[in-house]
Write an enzyme that holds these catalytic residues in place. Sequence first.
Site, PDB file in Angstrom:
ATOM      1  N   HIS A 133       0.387 -45.691  20.438  1.00 60.83           N
ATOM      2  CA  HIS A 133       1.782 -45.405  20.487  1.00 60.83           C
ATOM      3  C   HIS A 133       1.874 -44.025  19.751  1.00 60.83           C
ATOM      4  O   HIS A 133       0.995 -43.887  18.920  1.00 60.83           O
ATOM      5  CB  HIS A 133       2.521 -46.429  19.742  1.00 60.83           C
ATOM      6  CG  HIS A 133       3.969 -46.474  19.490  1.00 60.83           C
ATOM      7  ND1 HIS A 133       4.724 -45.518  18.732  1.00 60.83           N
ATOM      8  CD2 HIS A 133       4.899 -47.257  20.542  1.00 60.83           C
ATOM      9  CE1 HIS A 133       5.844 -45.750  19.030  1.00 60.83           C
ATOM     10  NE2 HIS A 133       6.147 -46.712  19.840  1.00 60.83           N
ATOM     11  N   ASP A 146      -2.693 -49.775  12.950  1.00 62.55           N
ATOM     12  CA  ASP A 146      -1.387 -49.979  13.428  1.00 62.55           C
ATOM     13  C   ASP A 146      -0.956 -51.548  13.984  1.00 62.55           C
ATOM     14  O   ASP A 146      -1.527 -51.837  14.907  1.00 62.55           O
ATOM     15  CB  ASP A 146      -0.778 -49.099  14.505  1.00 62.55           C
ATOM     16  CG  ASP A 146       0.437 -49.261  15.029  1.00 62.55           C
ATOM     17  OD1 ASP A 146       1.013 -50.275  14.612  1.00 62.55           O
ATOM     18  OD2 ASP A 146       0.887 -48.194  15.842  1.00 62.55           O
ATOM     19  N   GLN A 179       2.378 -54.529  16.547  1.00 62.49           N
ATOM     20  CA  GLN A 179       2.511 -55.425  17.697  1.00 62.49           C
ATOM     21  C   GLN A 179       1.482 -56.537  17.390  1.00 62.49           C
ATOM     22  O   GLN A 179       1.564 -57.580  18.018  1.00 62.49           O
ATOM     23  CB  GLN A 179       2.144 -54.801  19.107  1.00 62.49           C
ATOM     24  CG  GLN A 179       2.889 -53.899  19.396  1.00 62.49           C
ATOM     25  CD  GLN A 179       4.408 -54.111  19.903  1.00 62.49           C
ATOM     26  OE1 GLN A 179       4.578 -55.497  19.944  1.00 62.49           O
ATOM     27  NE2 GLN A 179       5.277 -53.270  20.072  1.00 62.49           N
ATOM     28  N   LYS A 208      10.200 -56.116  14.248  1.00 60.09           N
ATOM     29  CA  LYS A 208       9.721 -56.761  15.277  1.00 60.09           C
ATOM     30  C   LYS A 208       9.444 -58.110  15.112  1.00 60.09           C
ATOM     31  O   LYS A 208       8.556 -58.804  15.833  1.00 60.09           O
ATOM     32  CB  LYS A 208       8.601 -55.878  15.721  1.00 60.09           C
ATOM     33  CG  LYS A 208       8.802 -54.690  16.495  1.00 60.09           C
ATOM     34  CD  LYS A 208       7.694 -53.912  16.781  1.00 60.09           C
ATOM     35  CE  LYS A 208       7.586 -52.703  17.185  1.00 60.09           C
ATOM     36  NZ  LYS A 208       8.697 -52.277  18.144  1.00 60.09           N
ATOM     37  N   CYS A 237       6.599 -45.305  24.752  1.00 59.99           N
ATOM     38  CA  CYS A 237       6.186 -44.387  23.689  1.00 59.99           C
ATOM     39  C   CYS A 237       4.440 -44.430  23.727  1.00 59.99           C
ATOM     40  O   CYS A 237       4.032 -44.261  22.507  1.00 59.99           O
ATOM     41  CB  CYS A 237       6.618 -44.909  22.468  1.00 59.99           C
ATOM     42  SG  CYS A 237       8.466 -44.847  22.364  1.00 59.99           S
TER      43      CYS A 237
HETATM   44  N1  C6P Z   1       6.908 -50.111  19.914  1.00 62.26           N
HETATM   45  C1  C6P Z   1       7.910 -50.587  22.039  1.00 62.26           C
HETATM   46  O1  C6P Z   1       8.913 -51.066  22.747  1.00 62.26           O
HETATM   47  P1  C6P Z   1       8.635 -48.588  14.952  1.00 62.26           P
HETATM   48  O2  C6P Z   1       9.404 -48.119  15.836  1.00 62.26           O
HETATM   49  O3  C6P Z   1       8.165 -47.365  13.846  1.00 62.26           O
HETATM   50  O4  C6P Z   1       9.141 -49.843  14.510  1.00 62.26           O
HETATM   51  O5  C6P Z   1       7.184 -48.940  15.559  1.00 62.26           O
HETATM   52  C2  C6P Z   1       6.606 -48.109  16.250  1.00 62.26           C
HETATM   53  C3  C6P Z   1       5.402 -48.501  16.877  1.00 62.26           C
HETATM   54  C4  C6P Z   1       4.251 -48.356  16.394  1.00 62.26           C
HETATM   55  N2  C6P Z   1       2.839 -48.977  17.139  1.00 62.26           N
HETATM   56  C5  C6P Z   1       3.380 -49.692  18.007  1.00 62.26           C
HETATM   57  C6  C6P Z   1       1.912 -50.276  18.535  1.00 62.26           C
HETATM   58  C7  C6P Z   1       4.362 -49.964  18.496  1.00 62.26           C
HETATM   59  O6  C6P Z   1       4.470 -50.529  19.817  1.00 62.26           O
HETATM   60  C8  C6P Z   1       5.455 -49.432  18.088  1.00 62.26           C
HETATM   61  C9  C6P Z   1       6.928 -49.761  18.480  1.00 62.26           C
HETATM   62  C10 C6P Z   1       8.157 -50.246  20.422  1.00 62.26           C
HETATM   63  O7  C6P Z   1       6.924 -50.651  22.407  1.00 62.26           O
HETATM   64  C11 C6P Z   1       9.473 -49.342  20.342  1.00 62.26           C
HETATM   65  S1  C6P Z   1       8.820 -47.778  21.165  1.00 62.26           S
END
Ligand code: C6P
Length: 413
Positions: A122, A200, A203, A226, A368
Amino acid sequence: MMDVKSIRKDFPILSTKMNGKPLVYLDNAATSQKPASVIERISEYYRTYNANIHRGIYKIAEEATEEYIKSKNNVAKFINAAGMEEIIYTKNTTESINLVALSWGSANIKKGDHILITEMEHHSNLVPWQLLAKRNGAILDYVKLDKSRNHLDIGSLEEQLEKDPKIVAVTQVSNVLGTINDVKSISKKAHKHGAKVLVDGAQSAPHMPIDVKSIDCDFFAFSSHKMLGPTGIGVLYAKREILEGMSPIIGGGDMISTVDYYSCTWNELPWKFEAGTSNIADAIGFGAAIDYLNKIGMENIHSYEQGITKYALQELSNIKNVKIFGPSYDEIKRRSGVISFGIGNVHAHDIAQVFDSEGIAIRAGHHCAMPLVTNELGQSAVARMSFYIYNTKSEFETVLNAIRKVKKIFMVD
Ligand code: C6P
């Protein structure tokens, strides 16, 4: 096993409608819905003991501090950290990774050093490393995607590790492909080459048991929103000895021990990294979300989601002109409840719009993860549904109807 019918009753939004149809919420990878217990815990703080933490010596300030610390202890236990000293609260996963790149990265990555990430990251686990590489003159390398299997290419990982990177940063679950990476084995291989390892967990933490000691990662980042919790609060876990050697990137109140006109000393962990008034309400709400997840059990959640995902993948694989991006259902053990898909040549935004008209919330776009979607999958956008504990097989029936509607409108065979 899980009682999904009763779980659904805990989520007020699930009894609402969207476009006149019962809401079918399948955008959980973007953000999850919140149970009443989380909403109420936040409201209770504001209604009955709203006060700043670590400062007041009156009753409600002490109560607020106690609840904030309780939330941290909850998080520490949830991922099996050694203690709450290893839990830094940030805004989200993105800020957690940036904190590592800015603090640990700036101090430890020198000109010519290698930083290793993967083709399935991401932007949050890609851009901070690009910026760091540019700032410090380092080299950013990528572990390749094995496109035939939608897994990381382990040969490519081993090849890149020969360059002795200073850090390996990898997602545990791809937000596009749903692939579950074996981060424990990656961590072991990376450590043999002297690299630090960042996982990371954006997910993965919401959907499966996490044990940072067993993974043996140096850093682990994830977001509350999430995993049934509020937005605006995330976690950076790091091994204590690493945090002790790191400098804060934001200075101000609460992160100091002593200050004179020209210098200061840092507060103890984890407060050294939490300057200014914290996001108290959301930290407390996050604690309530973890209580909720623990009550159901992360093993149960993981196996329930794998069941519904396998069923969905099997059904989708029988539909002509529906393309799935990600491992197939016969590899369900290596797959999470994220299903990216396409229907004929219909644009992903058109798919999402038809789904919306049927009350189904899905996401469409590059998610993203532009290098993965554009370069590796060869798509400008993909549609994506993602499951959580409250989704049911009968909701998936509405998905099948929506697919039929898309095919009819856009004349796909
Ligand atoms: N992906 C999706 O719809 P944040 O926004 O900081 O809480 O998470 C960022 C992020 C980092 N790593 C992974 C693997 C992610 O999937 C995400 C967030 C969301 O897929 C929003 S773009």
